[in-house]
Design a protein around this motif. Sequence first.
Motif, short mmCIF file in Angstrom:
data_model
loop_
_atom_site.label_atom_id
_atom_site.label_comp_id
_atom_site.label_asym_id
_atom_site.label_seq_id
_atom_site.Cartn_x
_atom_site.Cartn_y
_atom_site.Cartn_z
N THR A 1 -4.03 -4.99 -8.61
CA THR A 1 -3.64 -3.65 -8.16
C THR A 1 -4.82 -2.72 -8.34
O THR A 1 -5.65 -2.92 -9.24
CB THR A 1 -2.44 -3.12 -8.95
N PHE A 2 -4.91 -1.72 -7.46
CA PHE A 2 -6.08 -0.83 -7.49
C PHE A 2 -5.73 0.52 -6.90
O PHE A 2 -4.75 0.69 -6.17
CB PHE A 2 -7.25 -1.46 -6.72
N THR A 3 -6.55 1.50 -7.25
CA THR A 3 -6.36 2.86 -6.77
C THR A 3 -7.69 3.37 -6.21
O THR A 3 -8.68 2.64 -6.22
CB THR A 3 -5.83 3.76 -7.91
N GLY A 4 -7.68 4.59 -5.68
CA GLY A 4 -8.88 5.18 -5.08
C GLY A 4 -8.47 6.13 -3.97
O GLY A 4 -7.29 6.50 -3.87
N ASP A 5 -9.42 6.50 -3.12
CA ASP A 5 -9.07 7.30 -1.95
C ASP A 5 -8.13 6.48 -1.07
O ASP A 5 -8.27 5.26 -1.00
CB ASP A 5 -10.34 7.63 -1.13
N SER A 6 -7.23 7.15 -0.38
CA SER A 6 -6.24 6.39 0.38
C SER A 6 -6.90 5.51 1.43
O SER A 6 -6.48 4.38 1.67
CB SER A 6 -5.20 7.33 1.00
N GLY A 7 -7.99 6.01 2.05
CA GLY A 7 -8.68 5.20 3.06
C GLY A 7 -9.28 3.94 2.45
O GLY A 7 -9.18 2.85 3.03
N VAL B 1 -8.33 2.40 -0.37
CA VAL B 1 -7.29 1.48 -0.83
C VAL B 1 -6.75 0.68 0.35
O VAL B 1 -6.60 -0.55 0.27
CB VAL B 1 -6.15 2.25 -1.55
N ARG B 2 -6.48 1.37 1.45
CA ARG B 2 -5.96 0.69 2.64
C ARG B 2 -6.97 -0.32 3.17
O ARG B 2 -6.61 -1.44 3.55
CB ARG B 2 -5.64 1.74 3.71
N GLN B 3 -8.23 0.08 3.17
CA GLN B 3 -9.29 -0.82 3.67
C GLN B 3 -9.39 -2.08 2.81
O GLN B 3 -9.54 -3.19 3.32
CB GLN B 3 -10.62 -0.06 3.64
N ALA B 4 -9.28 -1.91 1.50
CA ALA B 4 -9.33 -3.05 0.58
C ALA B 4 -8.18 -4.01 0.85
O ALA B 4 -8.36 -5.24 0.91
CB ALA B 4 -9.29 -2.56 -0.86
N VAL B 5 -6.99 -3.46 1.04
CA VAL B 5 -5.83 -4.30 1.31
C VAL B 5 -6.00 -5.03 2.64
O VAL B 5 -5.77 -6.24 2.73
CB VAL B 5 -4.53 -3.46 1.31
N LYS B 6 -6.42 -4.29 3.66
CA LYS B 6 -6.55 -4.89 4.99
C LYS B 6 -7.57 -6.03 5.01
O LYS B 6 -7.38 -7.04 5.68
CB LYS B 6 -6.93 -3.82 6.02
N TYR C 1 0.85 -1.19 0.00
CA TYR C 1 0.00 0.00 0.00
C TYR C 1 0.88 1.24 0.00
O TYR C 1 1.93 1.26 0.66
CB TYR C 1 -0.87 0.02 1.27
N THR C 2 0.51 2.23 -0.74
CA THR C 2 1.15 3.54 -0.61
C THR C 2 0.07 4.61 -0.74
O THR C 2 -0.88 4.44 -1.52
CB THR C 2 2.26 3.79 -1.65
N ALA C 3 0.21 5.69 0.00
CA ALA C 3 -0.75 6.79 -0.09
C ALA C 3 -0.52 7.61 -1.36
O ALA C 3 -1.41 8.33 -1.82
CB ALA C 3 -0.63 7.68 1.14
N ARG C 4 0.68 7.46 -1.95
CA ARG C 4 1.01 8.33 -3.07
C ARG C 4 2.01 7.60 -3.96
O ARG C 4 3.20 7.55 -3.66
CB ARG C 4 1.64 9.63 -2.53
N ALA C 5 1.54 7.06 -5.06
CA ALA C 5 2.41 6.31 -5.97
C ALA C 5 3.33 7.24 -6.73
O ALA C 5 2.94 8.35 -7.07
CB ALA C 5 1.57 5.50 -6.95
N SER C 6 4.54 6.76 -6.99
CA SER C 6 5.49 7.58 -7.74
C SER C 6 5.92 6.82 -9.01
O SER C 6 5.22 5.92 -9.48
CB SER C 6 6.68 7.96 -6.85
N TYR C 7 7.09 7.20 -9.54
CA TYR C 7 7.45 6.76 -10.89
C TYR C 7 7.74 5.27 -11.03
O TYR C 7 7.55 4.70 -12.09
CB TYR C 7 8.63 7.58 -11.38
N CYS C 8 8.23 4.62 -9.98
CA CYS C 8 8.54 3.19 -10.13
C CYS C 8 7.24 2.39 -10.18
O CYS C 8 7.12 1.46 -10.97
CB CYS C 8 9.45 2.70 -9.01
N ALA D 1 -3.25 7.11 -4.23
CA ALA D 1 -3.09 5.92 -3.40
C ALA D 1 -3.14 4.68 -4.29
O ALA D 1 -3.85 4.65 -5.30
CB ALA D 1 -4.20 5.85 -2.35
N PHE D 2 -2.37 3.67 -3.90
CA PHE D 2 -2.22 2.49 -4.76
C PHE D 2 -2.00 1.28 -3.87
O PHE D 2 -1.20 1.32 -2.92
CB PHE D 2 -1.03 2.71 -5.69
N GLY D 3 -2.75 0.21 -4.14
CA GLY D 3 -2.63 -0.99 -3.32
C GLY D 3 -2.50 -2.24 -4.16
O GLY D 3 -2.80 -2.25 -5.36
#
Lengths: 260, 260, 260
Positions: free
Chosen positions: B222-228, B230-235, B157-164, B176-178
């Motif tokens: 892999t999925f994106t959305g609001d950070s809350g 995305v985290r909830q989906a992963v958890k 999980y990350t709140a803010r995905a970057s270039y990698c 956000a990306f999970g």
Amino acid sequence: MDQNLIEKVMKQVTEELGVKEEKAKESCTENKSIGMTEFVGTSMGDTIGLVIASVDSMLVDTMKLGKYRSIGIIGGRTGAGPQIWAVDEAVKATNTEIISVELPRDTKGGAGHGSLIYIGADDVSDARRAVEIALQAIPKYFGDVYGNEAGHLEFQYTARASYCLEKALGAPLGKAFGMTCAGPAAIGTVLADIAVKAANVEVVGYSSPSNGTSFSNEIILTFTGDSGAVRQAVKAAISAGKKMLGALGDEPKPTTTPYI
Amino acid sequence: MDQNLIEKVMKQVTEELGVKEEKAKESCTENKSIGMTEFVGTSMGDTIGLVIASVDSMLVDTMKLGKYRSIGIIGGRTGAGPQIWAVDEAVKATNTEIISVELPRDTKGGAGHGSLIYIGADDVSDARRAVEIALQAIPKYFGDVYGNEAGHLEFQYTARASYCLEKALGAPLGKAFGMTCAGPAAIGTVLADIAVKAANVEVVGYSSPSNGTSFSNEIILTFTGDSGAVRQAVKAAISAGKKMLGALGDEPKPTTTPYI
Amino acid sequence: MDQNLIEKVMKQVTEELGVKEEKAKESCTENKSIGMTEFVGTSMGDTIGLVIASVDSMLVDTMKLGKYRSIGIIGGRTGAGPQIWAVDEAVKATNTEIISVELPRDTKGGAGHGSLIYIGADDVSDARRAVEIALQAIPKYFGDVYGNEAGHLEFQYTARASYCLEKALGAPLGKAFGMTCAGPAAIGTVLADIAVKAANVEVVGYSSPSNGTSFSNEIILTFTGDSGAVRQAVKAAISAGKKMLGALGDEPKPTTTPYI
């Protein structure tokens, strides 16, 4: 007293080294509840059986499920043949259809495959029943899978191929269908030749490391014909395979009880 | 005295069997010098960090380095997620760019991946700094990688995905990306369904053994959305994953300390 | 007496854990008869050598044998370089031709390859002779294959490439030809750079996990040039490779006796 001590040491050594006793699981659909409606059971080859009653609409296209929302899932670390043959039995016996069959490059460091099979059904109870039947049938189809430290041999036979064998391996529906397979692949090449020379069979498929095997170290030959001929072709390959694989290591042993 | 003897035997048995103590390497960027300017350090998952100050001109096109001559290299035997997430942190913090991300079919006999990531920089000191940051971050991202003898689970999980993450997995920049992932793949299928049902997320990618995983025995969502969300989906997927993988073997254990 | 007991325990532990003594097989073409005319012998890397005097006509096209009916087969679980280099010697010395070279993703849980090589001949005795020569040469070419628990390094060199190296790796016929290879792949990247900087060589091929390696965790560089330059390039990479792989684990050891 020495013996006593040896046993004590053995116990401790075994524990500390984390060595697990590999229990022969002849019939191993474990129905231990894990508190999830998706879980059906497990079987040999680290195979797990699962169902999803209604796949989320966002995933239906992504997973290429076609018209189905209820799916059964059979997936294993070790083996593709046993799982495919077992699911073939399961679709014969239930109101289900094969959605897809994928072959990971796996077997936990071995030369061959794992498996991932999606089974579609209009009703989740049908999908669940198919998964249950497959899990129960898997140990039977590990019967003619032989292994030693150098590799493995796999032989499969059915008098009447059904939809999973058609989807996964191009088997002609309702006809006898056989398979020879070995890793290292070189042994599989000779088995293929021995099988087609042993009886009047027709080649259906031939897969090698760079074509059709997900880069696994196997040659897989599949063939059809009269049921007697197909069985004879498979049987001729079994004894030759055991000799060749045995030349690289210990005598190859069947995983469960041979059925061919 | 018995105990004494047992320890003595244990020591000798361990040595003779060549069993190595697997030390938990929570923070394992080793700075031991090996007398090479290219060497930066190592981390978990048999990951090595290297730099080349000026790649030979004969190899620049061959390696598809684009405009870069200075490169950082992160490569591991076990794991792709932890390395990708760690390098994502590293490019955020340095003046570098991702050149390529490749996923070998590896994990030392396990069901999953290894990794090979090239990082480009105008100045080798930037490349080196990126590699250092990545090596230090890797153990954190092994926190939600669970394993037992039957397979593995991976959650990121990350709140803010970057270039990698953008380059490797198509993540939308700055969002956000999970990720949910499991091997055997069958477990990953159910995790994907559980994740998207648990929160309002949008699917970015779905990889299966025959598509996008280098034939590894995994389903990766892999999925994106609001950070809350995305985290909830992963958890939601974590506890289900531990139950399913646990049905095939021992209770799955995290590799380091879970961070999600 | 303690020692006595320790030995007794060691013996029992070893037996119960099923640990096999890995005998160094410096020269291991075993001529033990297994009662099959197809069997020629075995060698290192779980390599088996086989022949088929006259492949069944149904399989000639399927196996893409071209004009040949008599084939020799060299196939191994571990290694592709040693087998390819050894077969290259064999085709130089016999009236045979390379039909195909395939690289499974194997090495028994390691980072690299297995191999499957078909050798064609008009006469089965030529095919058999080629297989015999290859089996005998394989241990030599394992000489510069180094390994430890983290991965492997492979270095190969010939003063004069022949038909197997041409077919498998695009080597220019009759010219000096060298190879550097390492897994994890990151190490192979640096070795490639070191090799081309060390001497005046010309790059022939570069393979990475996603291109040309069957998704194995390796970077393979091949190159040609004057024999002195090619050898110098390979030698420069050897010491660097040992240092880098050594940073991930124990000191890498050669499989047999280095020949470069």
